[in-house]
Design an enzyme around this catalytic site. Structure first.
Site, short mmCIF file in Angstrom:
data_model
loop_
_atom_site.label_atom_id
_atom_site.label_comp_id
_atom_site.label_asym_id
_atom_site.label_seq_id
_atom_site.Cartn_x
_atom_site.Cartn_y
_atom_site.Cartn_z
N HIS A 126 0.80 -1.23 0.00
CA HIS A 126 0.00 0.00 0.00
C HIS A 126 0.83 1.28 0.00
CE1 HIS A 126 1.01 0.15 4.26
NE2 HIS A 126 0.64 1.41 4.25
C1 UD1 Z 1 -1.76 6.03 5.43
C2 UD1 Z 1 -0.42 6.47 6.03
C3 UD1 Z 1 0.55 5.32 6.05
C4 UD1 Z 1 -0.04 4.11 6.74
C5 UD1 Z 1 -1.37 3.78 6.10
C6 UD1 Z 1 -2.04 2.62 6.80
C7 UD1 Z 1 0.03 8.83 5.54
C8 UD1 Z 1 0.90 9.78 4.79
N1 UD1 Z 1 0.19 7.54 5.24
O1 UD1 Z 1 -1.51 5.69 4.09
O2 UD1 Z 1 1.71 5.72 6.78
O3 UD1 Z 1 0.84 3.02 6.61
O4 UD1 Z 1 -2.24 4.92 6.17
O5 UD1 Z 1 -3.03 2.03 6.04
O6 UD1 Z 1 -0.72 9.25 6.37
N2 UD1 Z 1 -8.60 5.29 0.45
C9 UD1 Z 1 -9.88 4.80 0.30
N3 UD1 Z 1 -10.60 4.55 1.44
C10 UD1 Z 1 -10.12 4.78 2.69
C11 UD1 Z 1 -8.82 5.29 2.82
C12 UD1 Z 1 -8.06 5.55 1.70
O7 UD1 Z 1 -10.36 4.58 -0.81
O8 UD1 Z 1 -10.83 4.50 3.67
C13 UD1 Z 1 -7.78 5.52 -0.77
C14 UD1 Z 1 -7.95 6.88 -1.38
O9 UD1 Z 1 -7.83 6.74 -2.76
C15 UD1 Z 1 -6.74 7.61 -0.86
C16 UD1 Z 1 -5.68 6.52 -0.81
O10 UD1 Z 1 -6.42 5.36 -0.42
O11 UD1 Z 1 -6.38 8.67 -1.69
C17 UD1 Z 1 -4.57 6.76 0.17
O12 UD1 Z 1 -5.09 7.01 1.48
P1 UD1 Z 1 -4.31 8.00 2.47
O13 UD1 Z 1 -5.14 8.28 3.65
O14 UD1 Z 1 -3.80 9.17 1.71
O15 UD1 Z 1 -3.02 7.23 2.93
P2 UD1 Z 1 -2.68 5.67 3.02
O16 UD1 Z 1 -2.07 5.26 1.74
O17 UD1 Z 1 -3.84 4.86 3.51
#
Ligand code: UD1
Length: 354
Positions: A209
């Site tokens: 991820h």
């Molecule tokens: C975040 C943390 C990472 C951690 C991870 C755990 C940061 C910078 N990164 O990364 O350190 O290891 O969480 O999982 O804070 N999305 C969904 N549904 C959700 C959440 C996310 O669809 O419920 C998708 C969206 O497209 C979003 C992408 O995942 O843009 C990334 O989510 P984001 O919250 O930016 O960070 P993570 O990659 O989850």
């Protein structure tokens, strides 16, 4: 020094729900009031609500509903929401933040500017790679924290080399407490056949991820090629971001992608896997604590203790190295790193030494 009676805990992403679940129990036992604020960074049912149900985390006092966005948008909206909540009469003795996500950073910056002491759980971790957003979040949060709870000796050393020694405590790892606590629950409630049809030791468990892997098509293709070469089936619960990047990737026949799984199912999947392949920080440790070798799909790790005796192998996104690592089995005993009981120690320090 005054003992604390009221903690505001800020969480937002999957691993933070697990860490906070372990500490929250000890706060309740000690009679310390905790107000939970969920930033809403993770919001899908299987990324958030499932964890609250399984781990019996109390309903947050407030969910800011921030959701996804660029780093500036996401962090900025969290800061606006957190400032509003923290100035609306809550008046905590401290704000506690976990790990290294954007929710951690937002919580630390807002609390520090409101002159509320910042407590950082999982302090001092470093990858020494500032291209990772998490590394920036860790460095800033550690600079702002008045109490820094470190899981490992190397995290203490990292802080020392940056000149940070005040308020630093070696507590052990709250994730180890969670693994022990919920590992027993998972054993009782989520048997392997409820998660996969594969027999113990007959599959690999994988997760991918990290932005550095999902947002680089060459790395992502390399990882999938490597997973395709390792023979046994690979069970791969997909983070939504990774799923959204799969359009141009050929998923090999032995790789079984599926929706994200909750914490209990994840513990069961890991416990019975032949090995774990991951770019997650938490899973590297959980694998070893459950006696399973780990192959880390990154070029460096903050959890350097896991590398001892070949139990955790760093392979980047290179298919040849992934294949070779899967063929190797560690011979030395699994390294014992990080002490249990961190949650209790943290609450003790808060109550008596603040
Ligand atoms: C975040 C943390 C990472 C951690 C991870 C755990 C940061 C910078 N990164 O990364 O350190 O290891 O969480 O999982 O804070 N999305 C969904 N549904 C959700 C959440 C996310 O669809 O419920 C998708 C969206 O497209 C979003 C992408 O995942 O843009 C990334 O989510 P984001 O919250 O930016 O960070 P993570 O990659 O989850």
């Amino acid at each position: 020094m005054t003992a604390i009676t009221h903690v505001v805990t800020i969480i937002g992403a999957r691993p933070q729900f697990v860490k906070a679940a372990a500490v929250s129990r000890k706060l309740v036992e000690a009679g310390v009031r905790e107000s939970l604020i969920h930033t809403g960074q993770h919001y899908d049912r299987e990324m958030s609500a499932v964890f609250f149900q399984e781990l019996r985390i109390p309903e947050p006092q407030e969910n800011l509903g921030v959701g996804s966005g660029t780093h500036a948008v996401q962090t900025g909206e969290m800061m606006i929401g957190l400032e509003r909540v923290l100035t609306s009469g809550l008046m905590p003795d401290c704000v506690m933040v976990y790990g290294d996500t954007n929710s951690t950073l937002a919580g630390a910056v807002v609390a520090a500017k409101l002159h509320i002491p910042v407590v950082h759980v999982e302090a001092g971790l470093r990858s020494f790679n500032r291209r990772m957003p998490e590394e920036i979040n860790r460095i800033v949060t550690d600079r702002l924290a008045g109490l820094l709870f470190c899981p490992t000796a190397s995290s203490i050393e990292n802080l020392r080399s940056e000149g940070v020694t005040d308020g630093v405590h070696l507590t052990g790892d709250v994730m180890l407490d969670a693994t022990r606590l919920f590992g027993d629950v998972a054993r009782r409630k989520v048997p392997l056949d409820a998660v996969t049809r594969h027999a113990p030791g007959a599959y690999y468990a994988a997760t991918v991820h990290r932005a550095e892997n999902t947002d680089d098509p060459v790395r992502l293709a390399g990882i999938f090629e490597g997973l395709g070469r390792i023979g046994l089936p690979v069970v791969l619960p997909l983070h939504p971001r990774t799923r959204s990047r799969l359009r141009d990737i050929e998923v090999p026949a032995n790789v079984e992608t599926r929706e994200p799984v909750g914490y209990l199912a994840s513990l069961t999947l890991v416990r019975h896997a032949r090995a774990v392949l991951t770019d997650s920080g938490g899973l590297q440790k959980e694998a070893l604590w459950l006696g399973v070798p780990c192959i880390t799909l990154r070029d460096e790790t903050e959890w350097v203790e896991t590398l001892e005796g070949g139990w955790n192998q760093l392979v980047g996104a290179d298919p040849c190295r992934i294949e070779a690592a899967a063929a190797r089995r560690p011979e030395d005993p699994v390294p014992a790193f990080a002490r249990e009981g961190a949650s209790e120690r943290i609450v003790e320090i808060l109550r008596h030494h603040f």
